[in-house]
Design a protein around this motif. Structure first.
Motif, PDB file in Angstrom:
ATOM      1  N   LYS A   1     130.129  20.940  25.436  1.00 32.47           N
ATOM      2  CA  LYS A   1     130.930  21.678  24.712  1.00 32.47           C
ATOM      3  C   LYS A   1     130.606  21.663  23.164  1.00 32.47           C
ATOM      4  CE  LYS A   1     135.880  22.224  23.327  1.00 32.47           C
ATOM      5  NZ  LYS A   1     137.329  21.533  23.247  1.00 32.47           N
ATOM      6  N   LEU A   2     130.068  22.794  22.519  1.00 31.36           N
ATOM      7  CA  LEU A   2     129.795  22.992  21.233  1.00 31.36           C
ATOM      8  C   LEU A   2     131.011  23.334  20.221  1.00 31.36           C
ATOM      9  CD1 LEU A   2     126.636  25.130  21.957  1.00 31.36           C
ATOM     10  CD2 LEU A   2     126.602  22.783  21.678  1.00 31.36           C
ATOM     11  N   SER A   3     130.895  22.451  19.081  1.00 31.81           N
ATOM     12  CA  SER A   3     132.052  22.567  18.308  1.00 31.81           C
ATOM     13  C   SER A   3     131.364  22.244  16.831  1.00 31.81           C
ATOM     14  CB  SER A   3     133.038  21.652  18.317  1.00 31.81           C
ATOM     15  OG  SER A   3     132.556  20.331  18.312  1.00 31.81           O
ATOM     16  N   ASP A   4     131.858  22.709  15.863  1.00 33.32           N
ATOM     17  CA  ASP A   4     131.384  22.683  14.301  1.00 33.32           C
ATOM     18  C   ASP A   4     131.853  21.211  13.780  1.00 33.32           C
ATOM     19  OD1 ASP A   4     134.112  22.965  13.620  1.00 33.32           O
ATOM     20  OD2 ASP A   4     133.721  24.948  12.779  1.00 33.32           O
TER      21      ASP A   4
ATOM     22  N   LYS B   1     129.880  18.591  31.343  1.00 31.86           N
ATOM     23  CA  LYS B   1     129.664  20.034  30.673  1.00 31.86           C
ATOM     24  C   LYS B   1     129.859  19.500  28.987  1.00 31.86           C
ATOM     25  CE  LYS B   1     132.078  24.245  30.350  1.00 31.86           C
ATOM     26  NZ  LYS B   1     133.283  25.333  30.957  1.00 31.86           N
TER      27      LYS B   1
ATOM     28  N   GLY C   1     135.676  20.271  14.382  1.00 35.66           N
ATOM     29  CA  GLY C   1     136.098  20.068  15.879  1.00 35.66           C
ATOM     30  C   GLY C   1     136.501  21.615  16.471  1.00 35.66           C
ATOM     31  N   LYS C   2     136.435  22.749  15.831  1.00 28.78           N
ATOM     32  CA  LYS C   2     136.464  23.888  16.440  1.00 28.78           C
ATOM     33  C   LYS C   2     135.547  24.522  17.330  1.00 28.78           C
ATOM     34  CE  LYS C   2     137.777  28.553  14.810  1.00 28.78           C
ATOM     35  NZ  LYS C   2     137.665  29.676  13.540  1.00 28.78           N
ATOM     36  N   ASP C   3     135.779  24.895  18.353  1.00 21.13           N
ATOM     37  CA  ASP C   3     134.592  25.527  19.349  1.00 21.13           C
ATOM     38  C   ASP C   3     133.799  26.548  18.783  1.00 21.13           C
ATOM     39  OD1 ASP C   3     136.001  23.925  21.212  1.00 21.13           O
ATOM     40  OD2 ASP C   3     137.023  25.265  22.372  1.00 21.13           O
ATOM     41  N   ARG C   4     132.500  26.475  19.165  1.00 22.97           N
ATOM     42  CA  ARG C   4     131.732  27.483  18.515  1.00 22.97           C
ATOM     43  C   ARG C   4     131.129  28.440  19.984  1.00 22.97           C
ATOM     44  NH1 ARG C   4     128.574  26.844  13.616  1.00 22.97           N
ATOM     45  NH2 ARG C   4     128.071  28.586  14.525  1.00 22.97           N
ATOM     46  N   ALA C   5     131.727  29.183  20.168  1.00 20.16           N
ATOM     47  CA  ALA C   5     131.333  30.232  21.335  1.00 20.16           C
ATOM     48  C   ALA C   5     130.141  30.982  21.007  1.00 20.16           C
ATOM     49  CB  ALA C   5     132.509  31.006  21.783  1.00 20.16           C
TER      50      ALA C   5
END
Length: 99
Positions: A79-82, A77, A85-89
């Motif tokens: 997972k996109l993050s900046d 899976k 390390g913060k998730d980018r929804a």
């Protein structure tokens, strides 16, 4: 044969199984059995290379021991993050197969 493959009789290989053709692991699309002119029962395989999608054909006697690759499929899976390390929804990935 090595640890990455094991032997299996050509007559026991079915559509959807895996087989090594020309030293390449392939997924069998179809299997045909027929009797050759020398009255031997034969298997003809049509398969696709699991890495590059090339279609390969292979014909052998039914009793021939074919190499079958040990295939392990793992789904991941994404997972996109900046960069912190913060998730980018808010980012959307393409859903078609053209990418």
């Amino acid at each position: 044969m090595d640890d990455a493959t094991y032997p299996k009789s050509a007559g026991d290989i079915c559509t959807g199984d895996y087989i090594v053709i020309d030293k390449r692991p392939c997924k069998v699309l179809s299997v045909f059995t027929y009797q050759s002119t020398s009255n031997d029962n034969m298997c003809a395989f049509v398969a696709t290379d699991i890495f590059n999608g090339a279609v390969r054909n292979y014909g052998v006697p039914v009793s021939h021991q074919c190499d079958v690759p040990r295939v392990k499929i793992t789904n991941y899976k994404l997972k996109l993050s900046d960069m912190h390390g913060k998730d980018r929804a808010d980012l959307k990935l393409p859903t078609d197969d053209t990418v």
